[in-house]
Design an enzyme around this catalytic site. Sequence first.
Site, short mmCIF file in Angstrom:
data_model
loop_
_atom_site.label_atom_id
_atom_site.label_comp_id
_atom_site.label_asym_id
_atom_site.label_seq_id
_atom_site.Cartn_x
_atom_site.Cartn_y
_atom_site.Cartn_z
N LYS A 11 85.21 82.95 26.22
CA LYS A 11 85.78 81.70 26.71
C LYS A 11 84.73 80.96 27.52
O LYS A 11 83.99 81.57 28.29
CB LYS A 11 87.00 81.99 27.60
CG LYS A 11 88.05 80.90 27.59
CD LYS A 11 88.72 80.71 26.24
CE LYS A 11 90.16 80.28 26.34
NZ LYS A 11 90.79 80.26 25.01
N ARG A 187 52.23 57.51 44.52
CA ARG A 187 53.27 57.09 43.57
C ARG A 187 54.61 57.66 44.01
O ARG A 187 54.67 58.50 44.91
CB ARG A 187 52.93 57.58 42.15
CG ARG A 187 52.93 59.08 42.04
CD ARG A 187 52.77 59.60 40.62
NE ARG A 187 52.84 61.06 40.61
CZ ARG A 187 52.84 61.80 39.52
NH1 ARG A 187 52.77 61.23 38.31
NH2 ARG A 187 52.91 63.11 39.60
N GLN A 244 53.10 69.78 38.17
CA GLN A 244 52.72 71.16 37.87
C GLN A 244 52.30 71.91 39.14
O GLN A 244 52.72 73.05 39.39
CB GLN A 244 51.55 71.17 36.86
CG GLN A 244 51.90 70.78 35.45
CD GLN A 244 51.79 69.28 35.14
OE1 GLN A 244 51.99 68.44 36.02
NE2 GLN A 244 51.52 68.94 33.89
N HIS A 272 60.32 58.64 36.00
CA HIS A 272 59.29 57.64 36.31
C HIS A 272 59.88 56.40 36.99
O HIS A 272 60.97 55.94 36.63
CB HIS A 272 58.57 57.21 35.03
CG HIS A 272 57.93 58.37 34.31
ND1 HIS A 272 57.02 59.20 34.91
CD2 HIS A 272 58.09 58.84 33.05
CE1 HIS A 272 56.65 60.14 34.04
NE2 HIS A 272 57.29 59.95 32.90
O1 LIG Z 1 52.65 65.16 37.61
C1 LIG Z 1 52.44 64.74 36.45
N1 LIG Z 1 52.11 65.63 35.46
C2 LIG Z 1 51.87 65.23 34.18
O2 LIG Z 1 51.56 66.07 33.29
C3 LIG Z 1 51.94 63.85 33.91
N2 LIG Z 1 51.76 63.12 32.78
C4 LIG Z 1 52.00 61.83 33.10
O3 LIG Z 1 51.95 60.85 32.29
N3 LIG Z 1 52.32 61.70 34.41
C5 LIG Z 1 52.30 62.96 34.95
N4 LIG Z 1 52.53 63.41 36.20
#
Ligand SMILES: O=c1[nH]c(=O)c2[nH]c(=O)[nH]c2[nH]1
Length: 312
Positions: A11, A187, A244, A272
């Site tokens: 379920k 950014r 990353q 973005h």
């Molecule tokens: O932190 C980011 N990693 C990316 O791999 C990536 N690629 C991208 O266009 N902007 C970003 N920003």
Amino acid sequence: MATLTAARYGKDKVRIFRVVRSPKDGEVWNDVVEYNVKALLEGDIATSYTHADNSVVVATDSIKNTCNVFAKTSPHVLHPELFALDIGLHFVKTYPHIHKAFIDIEQLKWSRIVVSKNGNPHKHSFTRDGEEKRLTSVEIDATKGKDAVTAKVTSGLSGLLVLKSSGSAFEGFVRDEWTTLPEVNDRIFSTEVDLSYTFAMPAGPLTAEGIAALQDRVKFDKTAESAKQITLDVFATDESASVQATMFKMSSEIISANPTVETVSYKLPNKHYIPVDLGFKGLANLKPADAEVFAPVAAPSGLITATVSRTH
Ligand SMILES: O=c1[nH]c(=O)c2[nH]c(=O)[nH]c2[nH]1
């Protein structure tokens, strides 16, 4: 010829709300949890698919009933990992032909209201103060015998929306004839956190009596709190070079602060926010230092994932 090579059923979306009432200072205090439960079973059930043999089927309706009864009777209902272990162990112990149970729980957020006129937490009133969910997935395995049951527990959270308006850069990436993205030293960084972590479970068979002690031994609740707080703290304070790099720092901190965590996985969309070109009005808004008006972009988003494991 066709062969059944995998079969699992049960379920999904069993919605449970539980009130736990306890006396405190002459009053009745309530704790509440709201769960969405998925309970799936595996075992000697192939003939239900291949020969219409329902004699091996525990009805999904009965599986739902079991979840509701455990919500009433489990002493661990306020603790999602323990509650999931209780339910899963029940299925493999009760039905000789059921060898595995997979119990997934999503916990919705209900936080106690603090009343402003006296600053006191209220005894039975709550607020949905965030859309994020606490998650756990428990796999109960009795394939080595009903007295040798083992459990794997993966927990985490999803839907935690965060944004920082500075302290994030993205520079030095591959530039070639496919590249249009400018390098930026400042950014917006926004993501909806999807985090999961696996636990090292104590050796020895899982028993109904042993489940309570796992809270202290494996520290599920403490880890959930710590993993969320580390996620927020690192997100806020890291001078981010990329999603990353920030994600690796979060994962490493969770592993070092929580000795029972074995692996940490994040899935972070990069939501973005694009500076709007206001040049047509003579307004500078494109360079990081000028950018104040942004267009949030629903799609596409980046999607950065990683699993970080404890080094032994
Ligand atoms: O932190 C980011 N990693 C990316 O791999 C990536 N690629 C991208 O266009 N902007 C970003 N920003």
